[in-house]
Design an enzyme around this catalytic site. Structure first.
Site, PDB file in Angstrom:
ATOM      1  N   SER A 142      15.842  10.429   6.802  1.00  0.00           N
ATOM      2  CA  SER A 142      14.439  10.475   6.390  1.00  0.00           C
ATOM      3  C   SER A 142      14.140   9.427   5.329  1.00  0.00           C
ATOM      4  CB  SER A 142      14.099  11.863   5.840  1.00  0.00           C
ATOM      5  OG  SER A 142      12.834  11.863   5.216  1.00  0.00           O
ATOM      6  N   GLU A 164      12.310   9.882   2.968  1.00  0.00           N
ATOM      7  CA  GLU A 164      12.249  10.592   1.695  1.00  0.00           C
ATOM      8  C   GLU A 164      13.535  10.433   0.890  1.00  0.00           C
ATOM      9  OE1 GLU A 164       9.692  12.245   0.262  1.00  0.00           O
ATOM     10  OE2 GLU A 164       8.349  11.717   1.915  1.00  0.00           O
ATOM     11  N   TYR A 216      14.824  18.774   0.137  1.00  0.00           N
ATOM     12  CA  TYR A 216      14.882  18.241   1.501  1.00  0.00           C
ATOM     13  C   TYR A 216      15.489  16.842   1.512  1.00  0.00           C
ATOM     14  CZ  TYR A 216      13.214  15.913   5.726  1.00  0.00           C
ATOM     15  OH  TYR A 216      13.144  15.163   6.885  1.00  0.00           O
ATOM     16  N   ALA A 233      17.647  19.475  14.967  1.00  0.00           N
ATOM     17  CA  ALA A 233      17.386  20.779  14.361  1.00  0.00           C
ATOM     18  C   ALA A 233      17.475  20.662  12.842  1.00  0.00           C
ATOM     19  CB  ALA A 233      18.376  21.820  14.871  1.00  0.00           C
ATOM     20  N   ASP A 240      21.861  28.718  16.680  1.00  0.00           N
ATOM     21  CA  ASP A 240      21.437  28.530  15.298  1.00  0.00           C
ATOM     22  C   ASP A 240      22.168  27.317  14.746  1.00  0.00           C
ATOM     23  OD1 ASP A 240      21.453  28.791  12.324  1.00  0.00           O
ATOM     24  OD2 ASP A 240      20.364  30.640  12.756  1.00  0.00           O
ATOM     25  N   GLN A 287       8.596  18.820  17.339  1.00  0.00           N
ATOM     26  CA  GLN A 287       7.861  17.636  17.760  1.00  0.00           C
ATOM     27  C   GLN A 287       8.783  16.561  18.327  1.00  0.00           C
ATOM     28  OE1 GLN A 287       4.699  15.044  15.464  1.00  0.00           O
ATOM     29  NE2 GLN A 287       6.727  14.405  14.781  1.00  0.00           N
TER      30      GLN A 287
END
Length: 345
Positions: A137, A139, A161, A89, A66, A19
């Site tokens: 984040s 979080e 996370y 990523a 990757d 996104q």
């Protein structure tokens, strides 16, 4: 700040098919950048997998990489020599991180460490290094009594996370302060769009509301409806990422709207957008969907971003949710998963 001709700026976006990568890539292209984006090898977005180009990334040069491949990252950096790097990523699901903690630590933590180390080696070879943006984040703040949170609020992460994002955030700050790299962070609060994957709760809601409104489903099942988050529009947050790397000095910024809403608010707005006001018959709760350690409320203070970046959100929360529902209705009616008309409310 972007220019044309020989001095045209180059941006590298890791995880460009997500996104945030899509919105950022399209924003940078509109500013005249040469944009290169990485895709995980074998990704469902790769042209060889899709059988065609991913419409949202038209104009972006795509390379396989990757996030955990140190040698691959070094080769891309050396070959491209970008002006700016946006590290988008990684593992993005808070809920799923509980069942994949080791994978999350590698993708969100150790991969960032290796990227920063390679920036130092690059600078040693060439005398300069690209500017580097790390998306942190909200979080990370986890359990906190400080509402709203600022750039100085201590971290108390409550998921694998969140812990890995905190680790990467502090690495980015430390490599700036210790090595003089232009490494900056933007602590992104929840930001949504129709490009959210289906396992994210806002998209789960918008897709379910669309199906219910068309008579294709009867209800949606969710976990804790009392959690409160600071929700904004992904396109606005992509614009902020670019602004962070245009400053004279690197820094850390809260990117948020400054207003928290409950998940119940999201539900009410989503159903209201299709004319459904009574939710008892269409919403169910399942305790099994509760996270092991949920965070009750997170809301950010965007004062620094407003004053130093000149950034403010342009799309209201209500419009974001209504737009997501409209797009999911159109997807069900037309069968078209992608359309440039889906991107902006």
């Amino acid at each position: 700040m972007a220019s044309t001709g020989a001095s045209r700026r180059t941006a590298l976006i890791t995880g460009v098919a997500g996104q945030d990568g899509v919105y950022l890539a399209r924003h940078l292209l509109s500013l005249g950048y040469h944009v290169v984006g990485t895709l995980r090898p074998g990704s469902r977005w790769a042209p060889t997998t899709l059988g065609r180009a991913y419409a949202y990334l038209d104009g972006v040069t795509l390379v396989d990489l990757d996030q955990r491949d140190h040698e691959g990252w070094a080769a891309v950096l050396e070959g491209l020599r970008p002006d700016e790097v946006y590290n988008l990523a990684g593992f993005t699901s808070v809920g799923a991180s509980w069942g994949a903690a080791e994978t999350v630590a590698e993708a969100n933590g150790m991969a960032v460490l290796r990227m920063l180390e390679e920036l130092i080696r690059f600078r040693d070879r060439h005398g300069w290094a690209p500017r580097f943006f790390q998306p942190s984040s909200s979080e990370m703040f986890g359990v906190t009594d400080q509402q709203p949170q600022t750039e100085n609020t201590p971290h108390h992460p409550r998921s694998p996370y969140a812990a890995t994002k905190s680790f990467a955030h502090h690495l980015t700050v430390n490599y700036r302060e210790s090595y003089g790299l232009f490494t900056a962070t933007g602590t992104l609060y929840n930001h949504e769009s129709p490009l959210r994957p289906a396992h994210f709760v806002t998209r789960k809601i918008s897709a379910a509301v669309a199906a219910i409104s068309l008579g294709q489903a009867e209800s949606v099942t969710l976990g804790n409806l009392d959690v409160r988050r600071d929700w904004g529009f992904a396109g606005d947050y992509a614009r902020a990422m670019h602004l962070v790397l245009q400053q004279d000095e690197p820094g850390d910024f809260i990117i948020a709207t400054g207003v928290s809403r409950s998940l119940a608010d999201v539900l009410e707005l989503a159903f209201a957008s299709v004319g459904i006001a009574e939710l008892d018959a269409v919403v169910q709760q399942d305790p099994a969907l509760m996270r092991p350690a949920d965070v009750a409320e997170l809301v950010g203070d965007p004062t620094k971003a407003r004053e130093q970046l000149g950034w403010e959100p342009s799309v209201a929360f209500e419009d974001v949710i209504a737009h997501m529902v409209r797009v999911d209705v159109e997807r069900l009616r037309s069968g078209a998963e992608e359309s440039s008309a889906y991107l902006t409310p």
